[in-house]
Scaffold this motif. Structure first.
Motif, short mmCIF file in Angstrom:
data_model
loop_
_atom_site.label_atom_id
_atom_site.label_comp_id
_atom_site.label_asym_id
_atom_site.label_seq_id
_atom_site.Cartn_x
_atom_site.Cartn_y
_atom_site.Cartn_z
N PRO A 12 37.64 52.03 18.36
CA PRO A 12 38.96 51.40 18.35
C PRO A 12 40.10 52.41 18.46
O PRO A 12 41.15 52.11 19.02
CB PRO A 12 39.02 50.65 17.02
N VAL A 13 39.88 53.63 17.93
CA VAL A 13 40.90 54.69 18.03
C VAL A 13 40.21 55.98 18.44
O VAL A 13 39.24 56.40 17.79
CB VAL A 13 41.66 54.89 16.70
N THR A 14 40.69 56.60 19.50
CA THR A 14 40.16 57.88 19.95
C THR A 14 41.28 58.89 20.03
O THR A 14 42.36 58.59 20.58
CB THR A 14 39.49 57.75 21.34
N SER A 70 43.44 44.78 24.90
CA SER A 70 44.42 45.70 25.47
C SER A 70 43.98 47.14 25.20
O SER A 70 43.23 47.41 24.26
CB SER A 70 45.81 45.46 24.88
N ILE A 71 44.45 48.03 26.05
CA ILE A 71 44.18 49.46 25.93
C ILE A 71 45.52 50.16 25.87
O ILE A 71 46.35 50.01 26.78
CB ILE A 71 43.37 49.98 27.13
N VAL A 72 45.77 50.90 24.80
CA VAL A 72 47.03 51.61 24.64
C VAL A 72 46.76 53.11 24.66
O VAL A 72 45.99 53.61 23.83
CB VAL A 72 47.73 51.21 23.32
N VAL A 73 47.35 53.80 25.62
CA VAL A 73 47.21 55.25 25.73
C VAL A 73 48.56 55.88 25.42
O VAL A 73 49.57 55.53 26.03
CB VAL A 73 46.76 55.66 27.15
N VAL A 100 42.02 48.98 22.09
CA VAL A 100 41.50 50.35 22.10
C VAL A 100 42.71 51.28 22.22
O VAL A 100 43.49 51.19 23.17
CB VAL A 100 40.54 50.58 23.29
N LEU A 101 42.88 52.15 21.23
CA LEU A 101 44.00 53.08 21.21
C LEU A 101 43.50 54.49 21.49
O LEU A 101 42.53 54.94 20.89
CB LEU A 101 44.69 53.05 19.83
#
Length: 327
Positions: A12-14, A70-73, A100-101
């Motif tokens: 979930p967080v990378t 959603s994917i937040v970069v 996914v952050l």
């Protein structure tokens, strides 16, 4: 480590930590691809740390009424404000199931509270090690070729490194060209010589130097000679991109760094920094940005998006010279 992230269910967080730009970008792409493999319709929000406002992360990660993922970069996460860092760390402790952050941090002291906080919260950490030694660059070349299920002879890898130089993007572009245009299971010294002929560094980078220094007629003459002697268009685009990136890196370096500290920070030898500083005369931020965009367009054209790579390169050289400040 990047291969390990290409799993079907990304964390979930990378947190991607390291200032080797190409490898960091690939790490981010691997996470995004893994998330898209789970949900091809997931929305991607690509943000820059300095532009993230209070409450924006909460808004982007709030559960959707329709269950959309959603994917937040967040790139340059070291530039997040203190309040935003606190918001990100709090989120990392209880991340959303639908988001996914990915946080991208170059390492160093700035923004260390973010790094420490999300690590403690249990984020997946991908550490990007700086490639500084010739042996590591040779390993990089071999790895690039291996990705296509191919091999490269030791002398061929060394010849490629000698011809192209140390920049990973340029090495990756050269490896891509060799993979695309050769068929042998193992790329040989003869194949490298066929495309570089000992001139890739001379012709490609001379074209780039002439262009960024505003010498249009000379740059066009060198470009035509390079194309006429068989230098691949993708390598010429790579050289132009490398010249402009060097201007951006040196121009954006901290003013308090000098000598060896500056060379270490930029990953460039002192002689190259001195040359790039001279080339910066006549350039402004807006012109440099437009020139970089022109090269990006040319890169697409020479890789199949355009009918005439030679025309695309000539037009790009003209645009680079035209975008120097005052022209």
């Amino acid at each position: 480590m990047l291969l390990g992230m290409a799993r079907t269910d990304p964390a979930p967080v990378t947190l991607v930590v390291g200032d080797e730009e190409l490898l960091a970008e690939r790490a981010v792409s691997a996470v995004v691809a893994a998330a898209r493999a789970v949900d091809a319709d997931a929305d991607v929000h690509d943000l820059v740390g300095s532009k993230v406002g209070a409450g924006e992360l909460t808004q982007l990660t709030s559960p959707s009424l329709f269950g959309d993922r959603s994917i937040v970069v967040i790139r340059s996460a070291q530039d997040l404000g203190k309040e935003i860092i606190a918001e990100v760390v709090a989120y990392a402790k209880q991340p959303s199931d639908d988001t996914v952050l990915v946080l991208v941090h170059p390492g160093g002291v700035k923004g260390k509270a973010l790094v420490d906080g999300v690590k403690k919260a249990g984020a997946q950490v991908v550490t990007i090690s700086k490639i500084t030694k010739p042996g590591e660059r040779l390993d990089f070349i071999k790895g690039e070729i291996k990705r296509a299920g191919r091999g490269i002879a030791a002398d061929a890898a060394q010849a490629l490194l000698d011809a192209v130089g140390n920049d990973l993007r340029e090495l990756a572009a050269a490896c891509s060209q060799l993979r695309y245009d050769t068929e042998d299971k193992t790329i040989t010294m003869a194949a490298v010589a066929r495309y570089h002929k000992g001139r890739a560094e001379v012709t490609g980078f001379n074209v780039a130097d002439s262009a960024v220094e505003g010498r249009l007629a000379e740059a066009l003459e060198q470009l035509r000679w390079a194309l006429g002697t068989g230098v691949a268009p993708v390598l010429l685009v790579s050289a132009l991109a490398g010249g402009l990136r060097s201007l951006a890196k040196v121009g954006g370096a901290p003013r308090n760094l000098r000598g060896g500290q500056l060379a270490s920070h930029l990953g460039m030898p002192p002689w190259k920094i001195d040359r790039v500083k001279r080339q910066l005369n006549g350039w402004g931020p807006e012109g440099l940005s437009r020139a970089i965009q022109a090269v990006a367009a040319a890169d697409e054209q020479v890789k199949g998006g355009g009918a005439d790579p030679a025309y695309a390169l000539e037009h790009t050289v003209q645009r680079i010279v035209a975008n120097r400040t005052g022209r």
